[in-house]
Each structure stands twice: as C-alpha cells, then as structure tokens.
Enzyme design. Structure first.
Site, PDB file in Angstrom:
ATOM      1  N   HIS A 161       3.756  -7.231  -4.091  1.00 55.69           N
ATOM      2  CA  HIS A 161       2.461  -7.447  -4.729  1.00 55.69           C
ATOM      3  C   HIS A 161       1.596  -6.220  -4.511  1.00 55.69           C
ATOM      4  O   HIS A 161       1.907  -5.350  -3.699  1.00 55.69           O
ATOM      5  CB  HIS A 161       1.779  -8.685  -4.140  1.00 55.69           C
ATOM      6  CG  HIS A 161       1.538  -8.589  -2.674  1.00 55.69           C
ATOM      7  ND1 HIS A 161       2.514  -8.869  -1.736  1.00 55.69           N
ATOM      8  CD2 HIS A 161       0.465  -8.176  -1.965  1.00 55.69           C
ATOM      9  CE1 HIS A 161       2.040  -8.655  -0.529  1.00 55.69           C
ATOM     10  NE2 HIS A 161       0.792  -8.229  -0.625  1.00 55.69           N
ATOM     11  N   ASP A 176      -1.415 -10.367   9.208  1.00 52.75           N
ATOM     12  CA  ASP A 176      -0.471 -11.477   9.035  1.00 52.75           C
ATOM     13  C   ASP A 176       0.983 -11.070   9.197  1.00 52.75           C
ATOM     14  O   ASP A 176       1.714 -11.768   9.882  1.00 52.75           O
ATOM     15  CB  ASP A 176      -0.751 -12.213   7.732  1.00 52.75           C
ATOM     16  CG  ASP A 176      -1.979 -13.099   7.892  1.00 52.75           C
ATOM     17  OD1 ASP A 176      -1.970 -13.923   8.828  1.00 52.75           O
ATOM     18  OD2 ASP A 176      -2.953 -12.946   7.156  1.00 52.75           O
ATOM     19  N   TYR A 214     -11.566  -1.168  -0.559  1.00 54.14           N
ATOM     20  CA  TYR A 214     -11.545  -0.477   0.733  1.00 54.14           C
ATOM     21  C   TYR A 214     -10.234   0.224   1.034  1.00 54.14           C
ATOM     22  O   TYR A 214     -10.151   1.001   1.982  1.00 54.14           O
ATOM     23  CB  TYR A 214     -11.874  -1.467   1.866  1.00 54.14           C
ATOM     24  CG  TYR A 214     -10.688  -2.250   2.402  1.00 54.14           C
ATOM     25  CD1 TYR A 214     -10.213  -3.351   1.726  1.00 54.14           C
ATOM     26  CD2 TYR A 214     -10.049  -1.875   3.578  1.00 54.14           C
ATOM     27  CE1 TYR A 214      -9.128  -4.065   2.198  1.00 54.14           C
ATOM     28  CE2 TYR A 214      -8.960  -2.581   4.060  1.00 54.14           C
ATOM     29  CZ  TYR A 214      -8.504  -3.672   3.373  1.00 54.14           C
ATOM     30  OH  TYR A 214      -7.421  -4.374   3.838  1.00 54.14           O
ATOM     31  N   ARG A 215      -9.190  -0.055   0.212  1.00 54.69           N
ATOM     32  CA  ARG A 215      -7.849   0.417   0.565  1.00 54.69           C
ATOM     33  C   ARG A 215      -6.999   0.210  -0.687  1.00 54.69           C
ATOM     34  O   ARG A 215      -7.184  -0.788  -1.382  1.00 54.69           O
ATOM     35  CB  ARG A 215      -7.349  -0.452   1.695  1.00 54.69           C
ATOM     36  CG  ARG A 215      -5.955  -0.244   2.202  1.00 54.69           C
ATOM     37  CD  ARG A 215      -5.705  -1.320   3.248  1.00 54.69           C
ATOM     38  NE  ARG A 215      -4.479  -1.190   3.964  1.00 54.69           N
ATOM     39  CZ  ARG A 215      -4.026  -2.112   4.841  1.00 54.69           C
ATOM     40  NH1 ARG A 215      -4.735  -3.214   5.063  1.00 54.69           N
ATOM     41  NH2 ARG A 215      -2.906  -1.941   5.478  1.00 54.69           N
ATOM     42  N   TYR A 271       0.827  -1.211   0.000  1.00 52.25           N
ATOM     43  CA  TYR A 271       0.000   0.000   0.000  1.00 52.25           C
ATOM     44  C   TYR A 271       0.864   1.265   0.000  1.00 52.25           C
ATOM     45  O   TYR A 271       0.392   2.321   0.403  1.00 52.25           O
ATOM     46  CB  TYR A 271      -0.946  -0.006   1.203  1.00 52.25           C
ATOM     47  CG  TYR A 271      -1.844  -1.208   1.248  1.00 52.25           C
ATOM     48  CD1 TYR A 271      -2.964  -1.283   0.414  1.00 52.25           C
ATOM     49  CD2 TYR A 271      -1.574  -2.284   2.082  1.00 52.25           C
ATOM     50  CE1 TYR A 271      -3.785  -2.386   0.426  1.00 52.25           C
ATOM     51  CE2 TYR A 271      -2.399  -3.398   2.102  1.00 52.25           C
ATOM     52  CZ  TYR A 271      -3.505  -3.442   1.278  1.00 52.25           C
ATOM     53  OH  TYR A 271      -4.318  -4.543   1.301  1.00 52.25           O
TER      54      TYR A 271
END
Lengths: 529, 163
Positions: free
Chosen positions: A392, A150, A474-475, A91
């Site tokens: 990723h 995680d 959502y993000r 992100y």
C-alpha cells in the site's frame, strides 16, 4: 553486473573490490539474485519500467567500515543509498531513490550499546529492530517500555529518521521527538556526535540533554541525505503499573469542535497522553449516493444536513477511546476529570472501560495480545489487514488541533477518493504528536498495473490537496518525495534551496542517497521527478 | 554449483533465481548451530538472538538433526510472528488479528491445506526459497543480511523434513 549510471565499469569494479577489502567479500552483493532483494517489496510500479533497482549492496558491521565505504564512494563517485533494516514498507523499502545506487545496508550493525534502566534510555545502532530492543529488555527483567510502530521488525533509528510514530504515551510515541543524541558519519567520512555527545566526557549525559551547545544538528539527518546515523539514543518509558480505557461518543457533526478543543487542552496539560483516533462512523462508512451528494453541496454539506444523514444511518458522528497508563488511582482521577470536562458537550456519551490490565504482562498474555503496540510490544499483526494486496501507499496529512480542520479534511479527502473511484482506506485523525493530528489515508496496491496507475494518481493528488490546504503530508514513498517537497514551497522553494546549499557543502560529490526527500546532488538535479 | 530456476509467484514480479546450495555451507550451518554461534551479534551488551518475535523460544527436543534444529530456530526468529498458530483467544483490545500469514493461508486454502506452515508436508525447497527471496503478495522478500543463505537452508530442512 549492473553499473551505476555515470560510473565507468573499471571504476565500479575497483570500488566493489575496495568495498570487499573493507567488509569481506561475502558482504558485498553483486549477483543479480541477491541485488534483487534490494527492491521495494511494496513498489507502486510493480513490473513497470519506473521500478527502482540497486546495482549492488554492501553491508558493513561497524562505524569504521562505514567511514571507509564513504571514502571509497567519494574516490570513485559511486552513488550510495543507505538503509537501516530496509523495512520502511510503503515508503520505499530497501530500494534506492536513484536507480543504480549501491545500497549501504546497515542491518549488520545490530548492537544494543546500552540500556540504562535508572535513566530510562537506550543507545542503539541502525540495525537494531524494535523486536531486538524489546527482547533485550524483557530477557533482563528491566521495567522499561519501548514504543514501536505497528510492524516491529523495523529499525529504531530508521523509523525515527523518517519521523515514524508508535502507540504508547507521549512523548515516547513520537520517535524522532523522543530521541536524544546521534552519532553520524558525514559524506566526507568524518564522524560527529550531536548534542552532549560532542563533549568527549559526556557519558550518560549524551542521552540526557539533547541540545549540547551551538546549533542543534540532529534535524539535518532526518528525511535527508546529509549523513549516515550510526548511533542514536532514545528515551524509554518506565513500565506503567496498569492501563485502562474510557470511551467517548458524540452524536453531532459540530461536536468535533469542542471535542477537539477539550481533548487537545487535556493533552497539553498531560492529563490525556494516550494515542487516540477520532473515528467517524459517518465519514468512514462506505460511500453512497446521499453522502456523495452532500459532499457536492456548498461547503461540503451543512451540519444539519450531515446530522440528518447520520441519524438515517443510526450511528454517532464521532467516537474515540482514551487509554490511561499508570497507577489505578491516578488513571481513575484522570478519567473522572476528562468526563467532567467533556460533559460541556450536551450530546456526549461517556462509557467506562472497566478493563484494567496490569503490567508486566505474562508470556501467555503476550502470546495472545490482539493489540501489542498499545503496550509497547512489537508484532507483525498489522499485516493481517493486507492479505490479497501487494502492499500500500500511505498518505498522511498533518492537521492542526482544530475541529473545523478535521471536518474540512474529511470532506476534502472523501471527495478525492470518490472521484478516483477508490474506496476510502483508514481516513481518520490520530493524536500521534503533541500539537497536530495525523490524518491517515492509505491506498492499496495490487498486481494490476491499471489499478496501480490509479492508486498512484490518487496518492499524488492527496499530497497536492493536503498541501493546498496547509495540511502538508509528513512522509512519503520515495517515488513521490519530489512531489511532496514541492508542496513546501514558501518564498519560491526557499527551503529546498537551503537543503541544496547544505547538500552541496556537505556532500560535494553527491554520493549519499541521491533524491531522498527531493534533495538531489548538483549533477543530478535534472533528475527531479 | 548454482541451480537456476524461474518461478513467477506473482504476475508482474520478475524472475527469480535460486542461489547455490553447497554442502560446505550446510556443514557450516550445522557447526554454527552446534556451537551456538549462529548469531551476528558480537557485543556482550547485545541480545543473544535477533528475532521477529517478542518472547524467548523453546527448542524442540524431538528434532535430532542439527540442521533441522537450527531451521526450527530460524522459523521462530523469522517466520512465527506471521505464520505461527492462531491463539485460542485474544488478550486485551483487538486492533488487528495476530498471525497474518496463517490467517491469509487459512482464507486461501479453506481447509484443503493446513494454514500453519509447520503443519504442511507438501512444501518444496524451491517453493520456500522462492517465497522467502521473492516475496508473495503482501509478504515482502528478505535479504541475506536478514536471513542468510545458510539459515534459509536450515529453514528449508526444517519445513521439508520427513515426518
């Protein structure tokens, strides 16, 4: 030394020197090698011009220093970009949205201010990681669980502010939802506390009642650039006695409709409160010609056509595992009732887990855990799936609790992956939140710019398609936040107009985290991607 | 004194330069490890040692060099969660396998080199520093606010010590 765009060399030098007066010269980084560690380790633009860079970084250790830094930034119009631990990989990591910003690195603000065992909450600073809080609690023998994503090296505050989630029972796994009370440095240097924290006598009530009185300000500081959160309270789960599982399989395409209806109602009743994923061995199996042809049929293929295809693969259409947490007598009763309800689906298969695990875990058990986050234990195990990649992107649309929506989303997103020529990554719905599924989709990044170009195009497309179907993502990665926010466009982008009105009022010089979640200060609105 | 080198670990990542390695900073790290203040946590309510590992670590009594002892602590705090020994067996459900770094290196070296970093004797200071500060594939790089230059020196001393 790099200089932020629009700032004179003299002003930048003066600002850097003033920052050094506040935090000490050793905590202001301007040398290229160190500033380079404020990149995005999982950038989708590896080696390409669009990659974002900081001009410098400054690392305060307390709230007063943060306030001073903000005042200096206003004086010299220095763009700041705030990170907590800088571990928001996939992100944007620790890189700014607006290249040339000075990263305000809060990692050194790492104090665990309070863990209250009786009232089951923690109050922490932004540099505190999930590992830090876990170790603090375990070393003191407190019977509390944290909930962690995680990878456990990230910040509780940073993750909650990007609305991340973990894997223990609700409400704790919704990290923003399970917070209670914030302290925030505003862009003008003022300091506010939200909820009951605005009462100077609140004490533990700050972490007990989230609302206080008047407008609830907390939401303004998540996925935004309206302030710097310097303290945040989190509710913690008292350690459960034990945990066990039960597995569910359903044979047919249409079984997802009653399955979702029953499971969601059980969740709303509090009988099911675990994180479960609705896996489809049919949709998640590798693409083949028959599947591809079905996706092109009207409506993405009928139930009968898909059932015939599933039968040829010899797999059930749906499967999931429920986990229970609590005393064995309660868990047994919960699972018995779940089974009773699900027997309404005639193809249902219900398998007892017979796998009771009791808490607290021993050190030896923790060392050997294959799924630590399920028990609120932080780890970095999730990186095991990523060898050979350079990171990723994660595109996760939110679906309502509807089996029809789950079916439609599977077919829509499978088509997008097929058309992009990129193998499906993840591609299943998970019950992270009370009333909606996250449907996880990922796209790997590599050292190959051509692959990364295709990965970016697919990622952008997933955001658009999700928006078109009302399943908003959502993000998003910082490079795609403008793109994401354009899908939230009701009444000609009224929400972004509101955000910009707030931005201009709270941060008139536009110094704070320009571009975060599509919110640009007035003088940079032409920068919108 | 600053030694600058250029190591390209991953095509597409850009140049990497090594930071200074002054004797003073090493001395400071030694002193810090001796008096047990090598933690940024000042408040008594805070954890005594930030680490990316859920359990308290045991010191290695066989290490007599203070810098190497501190390096072993740094390895416990910053490296072990990915690069530790693979567990003999898994407890509870398996979601993703423990020790991603050790697994990746096992697959990469296929027995030609040990998969566990602590068992390697061929690692150079330059290589360790390059990987820590520039990352390698899915292993991200680490900032000085997470792993200071002093701690990096100690880590290098530990992983490159004479054995």
């Amino acid at each position: 030394m790099a200089i932020p765009p629009g700032v004179s060399a003299a002003d930048f030098e003066a600002a850097i020197s003033a920052f050094a007066d506040v935090v000490g010269a050793e905590w202001v980084f301007t040398d290229e090698d160190t500033v380079d560690t404020y990149r995005d380790a999982y950038t989708p633009f590896r080696g390409e011009e669009e990659e974002k860079y900081a001009s410098a970084a400054v690392a305060p250790t307390n709230v007063e220093q943060v306030q001073e830094i903000v005042r200096i930034a206003n004086r010299y119009k220095i763009p700041l970009y705030v990170i907590s631990t800088g571990r928001n990989l996939a992100y944007g990591g620790s890189a700014p949205v607006y290249s040339g910003s000075v990263v305000l690195d809060l990692k050194r603000m790492n104090r665990i201010l309070e863990v209250n065992e009786d009232m089951a909450y923690a109050l922490v600073e932004p540099g505190v990681s999930y590992f830090d809080l876990y170790r603090y609690i375990r070393e003191r023998g407190m019977r509390l669980w944290i909930d962690c994503p995680d990878p456990g090296w990230g910040s509780l505050i940073g993750n909650a502010l990007d609305r991340g989630a973990g894997r223990t029972p609700l409400p704790y796994r919704d990290h923003f939802g399970a917070h209670c009370g914030m302290e925030v440095v505003l862009p003008n240097g003022d300091l506010v506390r939200t909820g009951m924290g605005a009462n100077p006598n609140a004490g533990p009530n700050w972490q007990a009642f989230p609302y206080g009185a008047g407008p609830l300000a907390d939401g303004l500081f998540a996925q935004s650039n309206f302030g710097i959160v310097t303290k945040m309270g989190f509710w913690l789960l008292p350690e459960p006695e034990a945990s066990m599982t039960g597995r569910i399989r359903a044979r047919r395409h249409d079984d997802i409709v009653p399955l979702v209806r029953i499971l969601s109602h059980l969740q709303y009743q509090g009988i099911v409160n675990c994180l479960f994923s609705l896996n489809s061995p049919v949709f998640q199996a590798p693409m083949d010609e028959r599947k591809s042809a079905l996706l092109d049929r009207p409506g993405g293929g009928s139930a009968a056509e898909w059932d015939a295809y599933a039968a040829s693969l010899g797999v059930p259409f749906w499967q999931t595992e429920l986990r229970f947490y609590g005393p064995t007598s309660v868990m047994d009763a919960q699972w018995a009732y779940v089974k009773e309800r699900l027997r309404a689906i005639d193809s249902i298969e219900l398998i007892d887990g017979n796998d009771v695990i009791r808490f607290p875990l021993t050190d030896d058990q923790i060392r050997r855990l294959g799924d630590p986050a399920t028990f609120g234990v932080p780890s970095l195990n999730v990186f095991s799936g990523q060898a050979g990649t350079t990171g990723h992107l994660d595109a996760s649309p939110m679906l309502p609790h509807s089996g029809e929506a789950v079916l439609r989303a599977h077919k829509v997103f499978l088509r997008e992956y097929r058309d992009a020529g990129i193998p499906l990554m993840l591609g299943f719905a998970m019950s992270y939140h009370t009333r909606a599924f996250i449907m996880f989709h990922g796209v790997n990044l590599t050292t190959d710019p051509e692959w990364n170009r295709r990965a970016r195009a697919l990622y952008a497309r997933l955001i658009e398609v999700a928006g078109e179907h009302g399943w908003g993502v959502y993000r998003a990665h910082t490079a795609f936040q403008d793109h994401l926010m354009r899908t939230y466009s009701f009444n000609d982008h009224a929400l972004m107009r509101l955000n910009e009105t707030l931005k201009d009022a709270l941060d008139p010089n536009g110094i704070l985290s320009a571009g975060r979640y599509g919110i640009w200060p007035k003088h940079l609105r032409g920068n919108r991607a | 004194m600053t030694i600058r080198r250029f190591v390209s670990l991953v095509p597409g990542t850009h140049r990497y330069g090594m930071r200074g390695s002054g004797a003073l900073r090493i001395a400071a790290a030694v002193l810090a490890s001796l008096v047990g203040t090598a933690t940024a946590l000042a408040d008594p309510a805070s954890s005594p040692g930030s680490a990316w590992w859920p359990l308290s670590a045991e010191p290695d009594e066989a290490l007599t060099n203070p810098l190497e002892r501190r390096g072993r602590e740094v390895f416990d705090q910053r490296c072990r969660a990915c690069h530790g020994a693979l567990p003999d067996e898994i407890f509870g459900p398996l979601f993703v396998s423990p020790m991603p770094g050790t697994r990746a290196l096992r697959d990469r070296y296929r027995g030609e080199l040990p998969a566990e970093l602590e068992r390697r004797t061929d690692l150079s200071a330059a290589y360790i520093e390059a990987v820590v500060r520039d990352g390698y594939l899915s292993m991200p790089f680490f900032r000085p606010t997470e792993l200071s230059d002093d701690d990096l020196e100690a880590l290098i001393a530990y992983l490159t010590r004479d054995r």
